[in-house]
Scaffold this active site. Structure first.
Site, PDB file in Angstrom:
ATOM      1  N   THR A 135      43.487 -66.828  53.609  1.00  0.00           N
ATOM      2  CA  THR A 135      42.285 -66.805  52.774  1.00  0.00           C
ATOM      3  C   THR A 135      41.496 -68.106  52.892  1.00  0.00           C
ATOM      4  OG1 THR A 135      41.556 -66.771  50.474  1.00  0.00           O
ATOM      5  CG2 THR A 135      43.778 -67.563  50.854  1.00  0.00           C
ATOM      6  N   ASP A 136      40.201 -68.024  52.589  1.00  0.00           N
ATOM      7  CA  ASP A 136      39.383 -69.243  52.564  1.00  0.00           C
ATOM      8  C   ASP A 136      39.725 -70.134  51.363  1.00  0.00           C
ATOM      9  OD1 ASP A 136      38.259 -67.698  50.529  1.00  0.00           O
ATOM     10  OD2 ASP A 136      36.201 -67.806  51.294  1.00  0.00           O
ATOM     11  N   GLU A 137      40.453 -69.569  50.371  1.00  0.00           N
ATOM     12  CA  GLU A 137      40.731 -70.352  49.156  1.00  0.00           C
ATOM     13  C   GLU A 137      41.621 -71.557  49.430  1.00  0.00           C
ATOM     14  OE1 GLU A 137      41.585 -68.301  45.561  1.00  0.00           O
ATOM     15  OE2 GLU A 137      40.199 -66.673  45.998  1.00  0.00           O
ATOM     16  N   TYR A 160      47.846 -69.287  43.372  1.00  0.00           N
ATOM     17  CA  TYR A 160      47.657 -68.341  44.489  1.00  0.00           C
ATOM     18  C   TYR A 160      47.288 -69.094  45.765  1.00  0.00           C
ATOM     19  CZ  TYR A 160      45.081 -65.253  47.652  1.00  0.00           C
ATOM     20  OH  TYR A 160      44.612 -64.604  48.781  1.00  0.00           O
ATOM     21  N   LYS A 164      49.337 -69.601  49.329  1.00  0.00           N
ATOM     22  CA  LYS A 164      48.811 -69.174  50.635  1.00  0.00           C
ATOM     23  C   LYS A 164      48.739 -70.391  51.579  1.00  0.00           C
ATOM     24  CE  LYS A 164      47.459 -65.630  51.832  1.00  0.00           C
ATOM     25  NZ  LYS A 164      48.139 -64.448  52.453  1.00  0.00           N
TER      26      LYS A 164
HETATM   27  P1  NAD Z   1      46.534 -56.407  47.688  1.00  0.00           P
HETATM   28  O1  NAD Z   1      47.031 -57.110  46.472  1.00  0.00           O
HETATM   29  O2  NAD Z   1      45.551 -55.302  47.545  1.00  0.00           O
HETATM   30  O3  NAD Z   1      47.776 -55.799  48.510  1.00  0.00           O
HETATM   31  C1  NAD Z   1      48.951 -56.516  48.711  1.00  0.00           C
HETATM   32  C2  NAD Z   1      49.997 -55.562  49.277  1.00  0.00           C
HETATM   33  O4  NAD Z   1      51.197 -56.292  49.522  1.00  0.00           O
HETATM   34  C3  NAD Z   1      50.377 -54.410  48.308  1.00  0.00           C
HETATM   35  O5  NAD Z   1      50.444 -53.188  49.009  1.00  0.00           O
HETATM   36  C4  NAD Z   1      51.750 -54.813  47.791  1.00  0.00           C
HETATM   37  O6  NAD Z   1      52.571 -53.707  47.439  1.00  0.00           O
HETATM   38  C5  NAD Z   1      52.298 -55.574  48.992  1.00  0.00           C
HETATM   39  N1  NAD Z   1      53.338 -56.541  48.594  1.00  0.00           N
HETATM   40  C6  NAD Z   1      53.251 -57.483  47.625  1.00  0.00           C
HETATM   41  N2  NAD Z   1      54.407 -58.162  47.532  1.00  0.00           N
HETATM   42  C7  NAD Z   1      55.235 -57.652  48.483  1.00  0.00           C
HETATM   43  C8  NAD Z   1      56.559 -57.935  48.894  1.00  0.00           C
HETATM   44  N3  NAD Z   1      57.273 -58.908  48.301  1.00  0.00           N
HETATM   45  N4  NAD Z   1      57.093 -57.218  49.912  1.00  0.00           N
HETATM   46  C9  NAD Z   1      56.382 -56.255  50.529  1.00  0.00           C
HETATM   47  N5  NAD Z   1      55.125 -55.918  50.165  1.00  0.00           N
HETATM   48  C10 NAD Z   1      54.559 -56.608  49.150  1.00  0.00           C
HETATM   49  O7  NAD Z   1      45.991 -57.542  48.644  1.00  0.00           O
HETATM   50  P2  NAD Z   1      44.698 -57.576  49.591  1.00  0.00           P
HETATM   51  O8  NAD Z   1      43.521 -57.938  48.783  1.00  0.00           O
HETATM   52  O9  NAD Z   1      44.684 -56.368  50.417  1.00  0.00           O
HETATM   53  O10 NAD Z   1      45.040 -58.848  50.497  1.00  0.00           O
HETATM   54  C11 NAD Z   1      45.860 -58.692  51.651  1.00  0.00           C
HETATM   55  C12 NAD Z   1      46.043 -60.052  52.306  1.00  0.00           C
HETATM   56  O11 NAD Z   1      44.770 -60.579  52.669  1.00  0.00           O
HETATM   57  C13 NAD Z   1      46.693 -61.099  51.413  1.00  0.00           C
HETATM   58  O12 NAD Z   1      47.564 -61.869  52.199  1.00  0.00           O
HETATM   59  C14 NAD Z   1      45.530 -61.937  50.910  1.00  0.00           C
HETATM   60  O13 NAD Z   1      45.943 -63.250  50.630  1.00  0.00           O
HETATM   61  C15 NAD Z   1      44.596 -61.872  52.094  1.00  0.00           C
HETATM   62  N6  NAD Z   1      43.158 -61.995  51.784  1.00  0.00           N
HETATM   63  C16 NAD Z   1      42.582 -61.194  50.834  1.00  0.00           C
HETATM   64  C17 NAD Z   1      41.212 -61.292  50.595  1.00  0.00           C
HETATM   65  C18 NAD Z   1      40.525 -60.416  49.573  1.00  0.00           C
HETATM   66  O14 NAD Z   1      39.340 -60.631  49.309  1.00  0.00           O
HETATM   67  N7  NAD Z   1      41.171 -59.427  49.002  1.00  0.00           N
HETATM   68  C19 NAD Z   1      40.443 -62.217  51.321  1.00  0.00           C
HETATM   69  C20 NAD Z   1      41.078 -63.033  52.278  1.00  0.00           C
HETATM   70  C21 NAD Z   1      42.439 -62.901  52.512  1.00  0.00           C
HETATM   71  O1  DAU Z   2      38.078 -65.794  48.869  1.00  0.00           O
HETATM   72  C1  DAU Z   2      39.100 -64.909  49.215  1.00  0.00           C
HETATM   73  C2  DAU Z   2      39.837 -64.483  47.971  1.00  0.00           C
HETATM   74  O2  DAU Z   2      38.958 -63.626  47.242  1.00  0.00           O
HETATM   75  C3  DAU Z   2      41.152 -63.760  48.267  1.00  0.00           C
HETATM   76  O3  DAU Z   2      42.030 -64.643  48.903  1.00  0.00           O
HETATM   77  C4  DAU Z   2      41.785 -63.244  46.967  1.00  0.00           C
HETATM   78  O4  DAU Z   2      42.950 -62.495  47.259  1.00  0.00           O
HETATM   79  C5  DAU Z   2      40.784 -62.353  46.268  1.00  0.00           C
HETATM   80  O5  DAU Z   2      41.311 -61.939  45.022  1.00  0.00           O
HETATM   81  C6  DAU Z   2      39.454 -63.102  46.037  1.00  0.00           C
HETATM   82  O6  DAU Z   2      39.628 -64.162  45.072  1.00  0.00           O
HETATM   83  P1  DAU Z   2      38.523 -64.436  43.919  1.00  0.00           P
HETATM   84  O7  DAU Z   2      39.211 -65.140  42.826  1.00  0.00           O
HETATM   85  O8  DAU Z   2      37.302 -65.053  44.490  1.00  0.00           O
HETATM   86  O9  DAU Z   2      38.168 -62.899  43.527  1.00  0.00           O
HETATM   87  P2  DAU Z   2      37.961 -62.172  42.104  1.00  0.00           P
HETATM   88  O10 DAU Z   2      37.442 -60.812  42.418  1.00  0.00           O
HETATM   89  O11 DAU Z   2      39.139 -62.298  41.228  1.00  0.00           O
HETATM   90  O12 DAU Z   2      36.776 -63.028  41.462  1.00  0.00           O
HETATM   91  C7  DAU Z   2      35.524 -63.178  42.099  1.00  0.00           C
HETATM   92  C8  DAU Z   2      34.670 -64.079  41.221  1.00  0.00           C
HETATM   93  O13 DAU Z   2      34.366 -63.383  40.003  1.00  0.00           O
HETATM   94  C9  DAU Z   2      35.364 -65.362  40.819  1.00  0.00           C
HETATM   95  O14 DAU Z   2      34.397 -66.416  40.766  1.00  0.00           O
HETATM   96  C10 DAU Z   2      35.873 -65.070  39.413  1.00  0.00           C
HETATM   97  C11 DAU Z   2      34.830 -64.111  38.856  1.00  0.00           C
HETATM   98  N1  DAU Z   2      35.343 -63.116  37.877  1.00  0.00           N
HETATM   99  C12 DAU Z   2      36.411 -62.353  38.232  1.00  0.00           C
HETATM  100  C13 DAU Z   2      36.937 -61.422  37.357  1.00  0.00           C
HETATM  101  C14 DAU Z   2      38.134 -60.581  37.735  1.00  0.00           C
HETATM  102  C15 DAU Z   2      34.732 -62.948  36.658  1.00  0.00           C
HETATM  103  O15 DAU Z   2      33.720 -63.628  36.354  1.00  0.00           O
HETATM  104  N2  DAU Z   2      35.248 -62.038  35.774  1.00  0.00           N
HETATM  105  C16 DAU Z   2      36.341 -61.269  36.072  1.00  0.00           C
HETATM  106  O16 DAU Z   2      36.769 -60.458  35.199  1.00  0.00           O
END
Ligand code: NAD
Ligand code: DAU
Length: 354
Positions: A135-137, A160, A164
């Site tokens: 992730t970019d975080e 988180y 990562k």
């Molecule tokens: P998600 O939470 O939707 O899915 C995570 C999956 O991992 C689920 O299916 C869960 O059952 C599985 N999992 C969790 N713990 C596990 C374990 N111990 N063993 C096996 N499986 C397990 O996540 P996502 O949003 O699809 O993100 C996927 C990946 O991409 C993550 O590594 C996240 O850090 C990265 N990522 C997400 C975003 C985003 O915006 N969602 C952006 C950049 C990177």
């Molecule tokens: O940047 C990549 C990341 O993006 C991934 O690595 C993470 O897995 C993914 O969850 C996401 O993280 P964020 O924290 O940026 O996403 P989230 O959707 O939780 O929040 C987006 C923005 O909205 C953040 O600034 C927090 C704000 N927010 C979020 C929620 C859930 C609110 O203001 N209210 C809310 O209820």
């Protein structure tokens, strides 16, 4: 990886991004055998994959990536050639209340996979690959200007992002210490179908639909760089096949939105698609206490991926959000299932009885 008959573990394939990636690989590469290794936490849902569940090149293994013996067995049983590792605890708010689970899954789980790969591929590294999806975080928070590049120093602020970041370090340590063939990517915020409604976009669409308050953290001025999930899956595909071993690629939408502007767009589109009067849900906006350690701004410089591998996002944001809102409104049963049971408890704890 050169194209061959690969057996690939995709971890976290029942989650949001993982399910899009599994679907893409199962459909586009019938010669590959795709093993979806997922423990099905609250975020994992096999209903995300019903359309590919019976494909002959798809196998589901329910298992925890922290269970080293099980991971070793999956490598041996399936003679695994490559891993694309997405399984993780992924929600920042949950990491604030339960950091241990994040360290366990994101750090120890990644370590188990790395070590099993190292053992199984020992001496035969050439045609194998461990792809770590990050992730970019990990880069921390930007002020009003500038972008994250692949060389930006790590500066995570939430449990988180710290977990990562730690997993990324382990991946590079296995590259440098054991010559494990690895590649990494760090992506910005994804959106699209099948995202669990704890994240901003699906949570807010669902709340607008039900006339519930829209909890905006702090002053709503935080900025995120949004990318359609299928464009992320396409980038992973490209990096998996053509990325340089050992390298890192940033992936981003070049698409920055202040939260409050994005929320107004969601209100406009959702109200319109529901046939409601324009702006009638504006009154649902409700400013609440800020997220602890809330990063102000994320913005990715994806020029390396664009120039080295020719990637560009295909979906324009307004169209992607229209499509996403329509999907959540049309897939009521999916939404109903994932928001019943434990979700209600989570919602009460997080946002109170609103
Ligand atoms: P998600 O939470 O939707 O899915 C995570 C999956 O991992 C689920 O299916 C869960 O059952 C599985 N999992 C969790 N713990 C596990 C374990 N111990 N063993 C096996 N499986 C397990 O996540 P996502 O949003 O699809 O993100 C996927 C990946 O991409 C993550 O590594 C996240 O850090 C990265 N990522 C997400 C975003 C985003 O915006 N969602 C952006 C950049 C990177
Ligand atoms: O940047 C990549 C990341 O993006 C991934 O690595 C993470 O897995 C993914 O969850 C996401 O993280 P964020 O924290 O940026 O996403 P989230 O959707 O939780 O929040 C987006 C923005 O909205 C953040 O600034 C927090 C704000 N927010 C979020 C929620 C859930 C609110 O203001 N209210 C809310 O209820």
């Amino acid at each position: 990886m050169n194209r061959g008959k690969y057996t690939i573990i995709i971890t976290g394939g029942a989650g949001f991004i993982g399910s899009h990636l599994v679907r893409r690989f199962v459909r586009m590469y019938p010669d590959y055998r795709i093993i979806n290794l997922d423990s099905l936490t609250y975020a994992g849902n096999l209903a995300n994959l019903t359309d590919v569940a019976s494909a002959p090149n798809y196998h589901f293994v329910k298992g925890n990536i922290c269970d080293f013996a099980l991971v070793q067995k999956v490598f041996a049983d399936f003679k695994v050639d490559a891993v694309i590792h997405l399984a993780a605890e992924s929600h920042v708010d949950r990491s604030i209340t339960d950091p241990f689970t994040f360290a366990q899954t994101n750090v120890m789980g990644t370590l188990c996979l790395l070590h099993a790969a190292k053992e199984f591929w020992n001496g035969r590294e050439e045609d194998h690959l461990f792809y770590h999806v990050s992730t970019d975080e990990v880069y921390g928070s930007l002020a009003d200007s500038g972008f994250f590049t692949e060389n930006t120093p790590y500066d995570p602020h939430s449990p988180y992002s710290a977990s990562k970041a730690s997993s990324d370090h382990f991946v590079r340590a296995y590259r440098d210490t054991y010559a494990l063939p690895v590649v990494l990517s760090n992506c910005s915020n994804n959106y699209g179908p099948f995202q669990f409604p704890e994240k901003l976009i699906p949570l807010f669409i669902n709340n607008i639909k039900h006339g519930k308050p829209l909890p905006v953290y702090g002053n709503g001025q935080n900025v995120r760089d949004w990318l359609y999930v299928e464009d992320h899956a396409q980038a992973i595909d490209l990096i998996f096949h053509k990325g340089k071993r050992g390298d890192t690629y940033n992936i981003g939408g070049c698409n920055e939105w202040k939260n409050i502007d994005l929320i107004r767009l969601l209100i406009e589109i959702t109200d319109r698609q529901l046939g409601r009067e324009a702006g009638c849900s504006e009154g649902l906006i409700s400013y609440v206490a800020d997220r602890a350690g809330h990063d102000l701004r994320y913005a990715i410089d994806a020029s390396k991926l664009k120039s080295a591998l020719g990637w560009k996002p295909s979906c324009c944001f307004e169209e992607g959000v229209e499509r996403t809102v329509r999907w959540y409104l049309e897939n009521e049963e999916w939404l109903r299932q994932v928001t019943s049971g434990a979700y209600q408890e989570y919602y009460m704890k997080m946002y109170g009885d609103k």
